[in-house]
Design an enzyme around this catalytic site. Sequence first.
Site, PDB file in Angstrom:
ATOM      1  N   LYS A 230       1.001  -1.120   0.039  1.00  0.00           N
ATOM      2  CA  LYS A 230      -0.178  -0.183  -0.127  1.00  0.00           C
ATOM      3  C   LYS A 230       0.917   1.285  -0.038  1.00  0.00           C
ATOM      4  O   LYS A 230       1.783   1.378   0.717  1.00  0.00           O
ATOM      5  CB  LYS A 230      -0.747   0.143   1.214  1.00  0.00           C
ATOM      6  CG  LYS A 230      -1.711   1.186   1.502  1.00  0.00           C
ATOM      7  CD  LYS A 230      -2.981   1.201   0.374  1.00  0.00           C
ATOM      8  CE  LYS A 230      -3.913   2.527   1.132  1.00  0.00           C
ATOM      9  NZ  LYS A 230      -4.449   2.224   2.159  1.00  0.00           N
ATOM     10  N   ILE A 231       0.733   2.224  -0.864  1.00  0.00           N
ATOM     11  CA  ILE A 231       1.221   3.477  -1.039  1.00  0.00           C
ATOM     12  C   ILE A 231       0.244   4.800  -0.929  1.00  0.00           C
ATOM     13  O   ILE A 231      -0.927   4.409  -1.334  1.00  0.00           O
ATOM     14  CB  ILE A 231       2.410   3.620  -2.184  1.00  0.00           C
ATOM     15  CG1 ILE A 231       1.700   3.339  -3.504  1.00  0.00           C
ATOM     16  CG2 ILE A 231       3.469   2.381  -1.858  1.00  0.00           C
ATOM     17  CD1 ILE A 231       2.629   3.762  -4.575  1.00  0.00           C
ATOM     18  N   SER A 232       0.972   5.826  -0.898  1.00  0.00           N
ATOM     19  CA  SER A 232      -0.009   6.980  -1.097  1.00  0.00           C
ATOM     20  C   SER A 232       0.001   6.944  -2.634  1.00  0.00           C
ATOM     21  O   SER A 232       0.982   6.759  -3.162  1.00  0.00           O
ATOM     22  CB  SER A 232       0.627   8.349  -0.426  1.00  0.00           C
ATOM     23  OG  SER A 232       0.765   8.047   0.929  1.00  0.00           O
TER      24      SER A 232
ATOM     25  N   THR B  42      -0.773  11.633   0.146  1.00  0.00           N
ATOM     26  CA  THR B  42      -1.690  12.265  -0.857  1.00  0.00           C
ATOM     27  C   THR B  42      -2.224  13.552   0.003  1.00  0.00           C
ATOM     28  O   THR B  42      -2.222  14.652  -0.653  1.00  0.00           O
ATOM     29  CB  THR B  42      -2.627  11.358  -1.101  1.00  0.00           C
ATOM     30  OG1 THR B  42      -2.250  10.340  -1.933  1.00  0.00           O
ATOM     31  CG2 THR B  42      -3.713  11.930  -2.197  1.00  0.00           C
ATOM     32  N   ALA B  43      -2.428  13.237   1.218  1.00  0.00           N
ATOM     33  CA  ALA B  43      -2.869  14.442   1.796  1.00  0.00           C
ATOM     34  C   ALA B  43      -2.125  15.503   1.735  1.00  0.00           C
ATOM     35  O   ALA B  43      -2.393  16.662   1.886  1.00  0.00           O
ATOM     36  CB  ALA B  43      -3.226  13.977   3.338  1.00  0.00           C
TER      37      ALA B  43
ATOM     38  N   HIS C 172      -7.025   9.201   8.105  1.00  0.00           N
ATOM     39  CA  HIS C 172      -7.880   8.079   8.629  1.00  0.00           C
ATOM     40  C   HIS C 172      -8.642   8.452   9.643  1.00  0.00           C
ATOM     41  O   HIS C 172      -9.623   9.146   9.439  1.00  0.00           O
ATOM     42  CB  HIS C 172      -6.752   7.416   9.353  1.00  0.00           C
ATOM     43  CG  HIS C 172      -5.398   6.906   8.255  1.00  0.00           C
ATOM     44  ND1 HIS C 172      -5.698   6.388   7.008  1.00  0.00           N
ATOM     45  CD2 HIS C 172      -4.050   6.863   8.418  1.00  0.00           C
ATOM     46  CE1 HIS C 172      -4.381   6.225   6.511  1.00  0.00           C
ATOM     47  NE2 HIS C 172      -3.749   6.476   7.327  1.00  0.00           N
TER      48      HIS C 172
END
EC number: 4.1.99.29
Length: 268
Positions: free
Chosen positions: A54-56, A107-108, A151
Site C-alpha cells: 500500500k502506498i500513497s 496524498t494528504a 484516517h
Amino acid sequence: MLKFGISPCPNDTFIFFGIIEKKVNTYGLNFDFVIEDVESLNSLCLKKELDISKISSHAIYYLQKDYELLSSGGALSEFGPVVIAKDLEKIKNISTVKVALPGRLTTASLLMWLYWQKNFSQKKYELKFMPFYEIIDKVAKGEADLGVVIHEGRFIYSLKGLKLVADLGEFWMEETLLPIPLGCIVSRKSLNIKETVEKIIKESLNYAYSHFDEAMDFTKKYSQEISEDVIKLHIQCYVNDFTFDMGQKGIQAINELIKKIQEHGIWS
C-alpha cells in the site's frame, strides 16, 4: 517470501485480514507482512525494500519505473483528508503558518499543497512532518497552527475542540469531478504477479465481508481509535467498489493527481 506492506489503519487491516490470517487461497505465493504507517511504506518502496505495498497515490509518481499499479486493494473515496485548527482567528493574523502534515509523500500532503496555493499563497509556511496519529494533539497543544488529518482522525478531531478549516476531499472533487485517490497497491514489475495478487486481494475482501465480526476483531488490534463505531465508519468510507476494482475512473483520478504534481510541484 514476498514482503507485503500495509498500514495499520482499519481499511487496510480489514482488506488484508483474510490473507494475513491465511483464510484465503494465495495460489502458491507466500507473504511476509510489514505493517507501518503509509509514509514509512512510501519510503520503503523508494528503497525497493517491499515487493508489494500500500502506498500513497502521490508516491506512485516517484515509483512508476519499478512498481506497477494494482486495480484492487486501494483507497479511493469521496471522503478525503481534512484541515483543522485550534484558533481560526490566529490563522488570519499570522504571516507564517506552522503546518502539520502526515508525511511529505502522502496524498494528504499534496492535496494540502494544492489547497494552500489557492487559499494561503500570501502567507509563509513552516512544515512539520509527523506520524498521522500525532497531528491532532500537536494542533490541540498549539504546536502547529494547521493540521492535515487522515484516517480515523477526520472523525474525532472535534472531540478535542478543534475546528474544521477545509475538507480537502470536497476541494479535490470540486476541482476534478473525480473520486479522491488516497492510496493504492503496487507490486514490483519484475515479479510479474499483478493479476494473481489482485485475485487474492478480492478473495480476502470477500472473506472479510462474509466474516465481518471476525474481521472487526482483527482490525481492532491495530487501530489508533478503539471506538468500534469509528472503526466501522472508517471501513464504510474507505472500503467500497473501488477497493475491489478501481476501474477506469480510478485510473483517471490517479492520472489527474500525477498531472497536478507536474503542473504545481510539491512543498519545497
